[in-house]
Design a protein around this motif. Structure first.
Motif, PDB file in Angstrom:
ATOM      1  N   UNK A  11       0.775  -1.239   0.000  1.00 47.74           N
ATOM      2  CA  UNK A  11       0.000   0.000   0.000  1.00 47.74           C
ATOM      3  C   UNK A  11       0.804   1.286   0.000  1.00 47.74           C
ATOM      4  N   UNK A  12       2.124   1.201  -0.163  1.00 47.15           N
ATOM      5  CA  UNK A  12       2.931   2.425  -0.190  1.00 47.15           C
ATOM      6  C   UNK A  12       2.688   3.180  -1.494  1.00 47.15           C
ATOM      7  N   UNK A  13       2.946   4.486  -1.478  1.00 45.97           N
ATOM      8  CA  UNK A  13       2.806   5.303  -2.679  1.00 45.97           C
ATOM      9  C   UNK A  13       4.150   5.923  -3.033  1.00 45.97           C
ATOM     10  N   UNK A  14       4.599   5.673  -4.244  1.00 45.05           N
ATOM     11  CA  UNK A  14       5.827   6.302  -4.728  1.00 45.05           C
ATOM     12  C   UNK A  14       5.417   7.123  -5.943  1.00 45.05           C
ATOM     13  N   UNK A  15       5.504   8.417  -5.836  1.00 42.62           N
ATOM     14  CA  UNK A  15       4.913   9.269  -6.869  1.00 42.62           C
ATOM     15  C   UNK A  15       5.852   9.745  -7.940  1.00 42.62           C
ATOM     16  N   UNK A  16       5.493  10.879  -8.561  1.00 40.83           N
ATOM     17  CA  UNK A  16       6.224  11.356  -9.734  1.00 40.83           C
ATOM     18  C   UNK A  16       7.597  11.932  -9.403  1.00 40.83           C
ATOM     19  N   UNK A  17       8.518  11.645 -10.288  1.00 39.68           N
ATOM     20  CA  UNK A  17       9.908  12.103 -10.171  1.00 39.68           C
ATOM     21  C   UNK A  17      10.512  11.741  -8.821  1.00 39.68           C
ATOM     22  N   UNK A  18      10.267  10.529  -8.402  1.00 35.73           N
ATOM     23  CA  UNK A  18      10.854  10.017  -7.162  1.00 35.73           C
ATOM     24  C   UNK A  18      11.817   8.896  -7.536  1.00 35.73           C
ATOM     25  N   UNK A  19      13.029   8.970  -6.981  1.00 37.12           N
ATOM     26  CA  UNK A  19      14.036   7.926  -7.212  1.00 37.12           C
ATOM     27  C   UNK A  19      14.309   7.238  -5.884  1.00 37.12           C
ATOM     28  N   UNK A  20      14.225   5.915  -5.891  1.00 32.84           N
ATOM     29  CA  UNK A  20      14.485   5.138  -4.676  1.00 32.84           C
ATOM     30  C   UNK A  20      15.631   4.189  -4.986  1.00 32.84           C
ATOM     31  N   UNK A  21      16.689   4.215  -4.177  1.00 33.97           N
ATOM     32  CA  UNK A  21      17.816   3.308  -4.397  1.00 33.97           C
ATOM     33  C   UNK A  21      18.156   2.569  -3.116  1.00 33.97           C
ATOM     34  N   UNK A  22      18.294   1.261  -3.179  1.00 31.65           N
ATOM     35  CA  UNK A  22      18.750   0.435  -2.061  1.00 31.65           C
ATOM     36  C   UNK A  22      18.084   0.862  -0.756  1.00 31.65           C
ATOM     37  N   UNK A  23      16.777   0.952  -0.777  1.00 32.72           N
ATOM     38  CA  UNK A  23      16.051   1.426   0.397  1.00 32.72           C
ATOM     39  C   UNK A  23      14.841   0.547   0.641  1.00 32.72           C
ATOM     40  N   UNK A  24      14.463   0.449   1.925  1.00 32.98           N
ATOM     41  CA  UNK A  24      13.268  -0.310   2.281  1.00 32.98           C
ATOM     42  C   UNK A  24      12.206   0.675   2.723  1.00 32.98           C
ATOM     43  N   UNK A  25      11.114   0.733   1.985  1.00 28.13           N
ATOM     44  CA  UNK A  25      10.012   1.630   2.313  1.00 28.13           C
ATOM     45  C   UNK A  25       8.895   0.742   2.881  1.00 28.13           C
ATOM     46  N   UNK A  26       8.537   0.968   4.142  1.00 29.93           N
ATOM     47  CA  UNK A  26       7.568   0.076   4.786  1.00 29.93           C
ATOM     48  C   UNK A  26       6.134   0.382   4.348  1.00 29.93           C
ATOM     49  N   UNK A  27       5.238  -0.512   4.765  1.00 28.09           N
ATOM     50  CA  UNK A  27       3.832  -0.453   4.335  1.00 28.09           C
ATOM     51  C   UNK A  27       3.203   0.901   4.633  1.00 28.09           C
ATOM     52  N   UNK A  28       2.398   1.349   3.710  1.00 29.86           N
ATOM     53  CA  UNK A  28       1.584   2.543   3.911  1.00 29.86           C
ATOM     54  C   UNK A  28       2.321   3.866   3.887  1.00 29.86           C
ATOM     55  N   UNK A  29       3.590   3.876   3.595  1.00 28.39           N
ATOM     56  CA  UNK A  29       4.320   5.147   3.549  1.00 28.39           C
ATOM     57  C   UNK A  29       4.132   5.828   2.202  1.00 28.39           C
ATOM     58  N   UNK A  30       4.327   7.152   2.209  1.00 30.28           N
ATOM     59  CA  UNK A  30       4.104   7.913   0.977  1.00 30.28           C
ATOM     60  C   UNK A  30       5.304   8.804   0.670  1.00 30.28           C
ATOM     61  N   UNK A  31       5.802   8.649  -0.536  1.00 30.58           N
ATOM     62  CA  UNK A  31       6.858   9.536  -1.034  1.00 30.58           C
ATOM     63  C   UNK A  31       6.342   9.977  -2.396  1.00 30.58           C
ATOM     64  N   UNK A  32       5.628  11.062  -2.403  1.00 30.75           N
ATOM     65  CA  UNK A  32       4.817  11.336  -3.592  1.00 30.75           C
ATOM     66  C   UNK A  32       5.406  12.264  -4.635  1.00 30.75           C
ATOM     67  N   UNK A  33       6.385  13.093  -4.250  1.00 28.41           N
ATOM     68  CA  UNK A  33       6.840  14.074  -5.251  1.00 28.41           C
ATOM     69  C   UNK A  33       8.334  14.355  -5.174  1.00 28.41           C
ATOM     70  N   UNK A  34       9.015  14.317  -6.299  1.00 30.42           N
ATOM     71  CA  UNK A  34      10.339  14.922  -6.481  1.00 30.42           C
ATOM     72  C   UNK A  34      11.344  14.619  -5.365  1.00 30.42           C
ATOM     73  N   UNK A  35      11.592  13.363  -5.076  1.00 28.97           N
ATOM     74  CA  UNK A  35      12.502  13.037  -3.968  1.00 28.97           C
ATOM     75  C   UNK A  35      13.567  12.042  -4.386  1.00 28.97           C
ATOM     76  N   UNK A  36      14.696  12.065  -3.647  1.00 27.89           N
ATOM     77  CA  UNK A  36      15.698  11.006  -3.790  1.00 27.89           C
ATOM     78  C   UNK A  36      15.876  10.330  -2.440  1.00 27.89           C
TER      79      UNK A  36
END
Ligand code: UD1
Ligand code: CA
Length: 448
Positions: free
Chosen positions: A322-347
């Motif tokens: 149920x996590x949300x990874x939005x536009x222009x977001x880059x995720x590298x070697x990371x664990x994003x737990x349930x229900x978290x939101x990273x919705x805009x322009x992030x590294x």
């Protein structure tokens, strides 16, 4: 009946014009040779023996755990098979010789060869095919009763033989006891000065052994010799993969623009928008939505998560349920737990993010100091305000609140508020005086 597979891959593949051995060029995320190995595995082959040239270290890696044998000099396909003889001394049964440059081979095609042997009891079964252009393929000389008399290589064929449409697809099955004595009798008095494996056919037929042929689908035996062939194989493979996933319950808005890897795993009721690319090692759980223009590689995405549009998920990442990874977001070697939101322009790199945390727009984990990569640990139910820099190594405790625009360099305890930015100052009326000062300067300039 036991099955051994010999995969010939010792040729450099000069027509690819590459420093990389031909069989290492990839199709749908895997080197060609790995596709062939996996087809042999799908029929539970008792032995799989890749034949390589002395310096092909990367091919050795690609075919692990199978041990390669080395053909010292590329003296032809017959000579290459000889290199595998020692490894098969104890073996008795069907030996299938395949080429490492046929990545589109299917389990069914290989099974077809084995079935034909069973039906006919033949000493050799050849996988034939009818290509649109017979070009450089070996021509199959078939008798009226269906028995194969010989394979004539194109370079040695007469004009009449060249007109034959049925060609050698390059996959051949031999009964082990017949194969080895024949290899010893091969001669290289032909156009290429090579020991042709294909000459075994005439030898066996003359000795009164049965030699059968079975026609295979053109795509399945397509040999890759040039980069143009490689691109064609990629297209065919992508179409196969798209079909397979759609039949398994995945919606693709525009399948022609979705690129998959052979090992892509996608659960039921996943929706994939246009222009999404899956590199190797991606696992997507059910009910995930991937919006257009995303790139994923070596990541897993949990049930019901929403990704994109325009998200890049890089190797070593896990996205929770149920996590949300939005536009222009880059995720590298990371664990994003349930229900978290990273919705805009992030590294977010080299980080852990706990459950139900919200990462504001423009948040950056500063994970690299030019020498070392450091970790950022963000707890559960954290709120990170927009435009925050988290300078690793740093820990943010559960429930913490980070004010927008902060540069966080020290750990933040649980449930604390961290503000790390210049305090705002108000100078009453200053805007007005600034403007009138500028106007005066402008006027003075106009008068001079
Ligand atoms: C071969 C067949 C031809 C068939 C065609 C199908 C022979 C003599 N000819 O021709 O009848 O129609 O494939 O694609 O078999 N290799 C080695 N060591 C060598 C030579 C080749 O390992 O000394 C390997 C290559 O890496 C390659 C495979 O054998 O994977 C086929 O060799 P290639 O030179 O491409 O054969 P073709 O001329 O295409
Ligand atoms: Ca070839």
């Amino acid at each position: 009946m036991s099955l051994a597979c010999i995969i010939l891959a010792a040729g450099q593949g000069t027509r690819m014009c590459s420093d990389l051995p031909k069989v290492m060029h990839s199709v749908a995320g895997w080197p060609m040779v790995k596709h062939v190995v996996s087809i042999c595995e799908s029929l539970a082959a008792d032995q799989i023996i890749p034949v390589i040239a002395p310096d092909m270290i990367d091919v050795r890696e690609a075919v692990r755990p199978y041990a390669c044998v080395v053909q010292a000099t590329p003296n032809g396909t017959g000579d290459a098979v000889k290199a595998a003889r020692k490894s098969l001394q104890e073996f008795s049964g069907n030996i299938v010789v395949l080429f490492g440059d046929t990545p589109l081979l299917t389990t069914q095609a290989l099974q077809q060869l084995i079935d034909r042997q069973k039906e006919t009891g033949a000493a050799i079964v050849v996988g034939g095919f009818v290509p649109s252009d017979a070009g450089a393929y070996g021509r199959l000389i078939v008798r009226a009763d269906g028995q194969l008399d010989a394979i004539i290589e194109a370079a040695d064929a007469s004009p009449e033989q060249k007109a034959i449409k049925l060609c050698n697809g390059g996959i051949m099955l031999f009964q082990s006891d017949k194969l080895w004595p024949m290899l010893d009798q091969l001669r290289n008095d032909n156009a290429k000065g090579e020991f042709y494996l294909t000459d075994c056919v005439e030898m066996a037929a003359k000795a009164g052994h049965k030699v059968a042929v079975t026609e295979m689908p053109v795509d399945d035996v397509m040999g890759i010799n040039t980069r143009a062939h490689l691109a064609k194989a990629e297209k065919i493979m992508q179409d196969r993969l798209r079909q397979r996933h759609m039949l398994a319950g995945i919606t693709m808005t525009d399948p022609d623009t979705v690129f998959l890897s052979v090992d892509t795993i996608i659960g039921k009721d996943v929706t994939i928008g246009p222009n999404v690319i899956f590199g190797a090692g991606v696992v997507i759980d059910s009910n995930v939505v991937i919006h257009p223009f995303c790139h994923l590689e070596k990541v897993s995405v949990g049930k019901g998560a929403v990704v994109g549009p325009f998200a890049r998920l890089r190797p070593g990442s896990t996205i929770g349920e149920g996590a949300h990874i939005g536009n222009f977001v880059e995720i590298k070697k990371s664990a994003i737990a349930a229900g978290s939101k990273i919705n805009h322009l992030s590294y977010i790199g080299d980080a852990t993010v706990g459950e139900k945390t919200n990462i504001g727009a423009g948040t950056i984990t500063c994970n690299y100091d030019g020498f070392n990569k450091s970790l950022t640990q963000i707890g559960a139910a954290v709120f990170v305000g927009s435009n925050t820099s988290l300078v690793a190594p740093v820990r943010i405790g559960d429930g913490a609140l980070i004010a927008a625009g902060s540069t966080i360099t020290r750990d933040v305890p649980e449930n604390a508020l961290a503000i790390a930015r210049e305090r705002q100052r108000i100078v009453e009326g200053k805007a007005k005086t600034f403007r009138s000062f500028q106007e005066q300067i402008k006027k003075a300039k106009e008068h001079t």
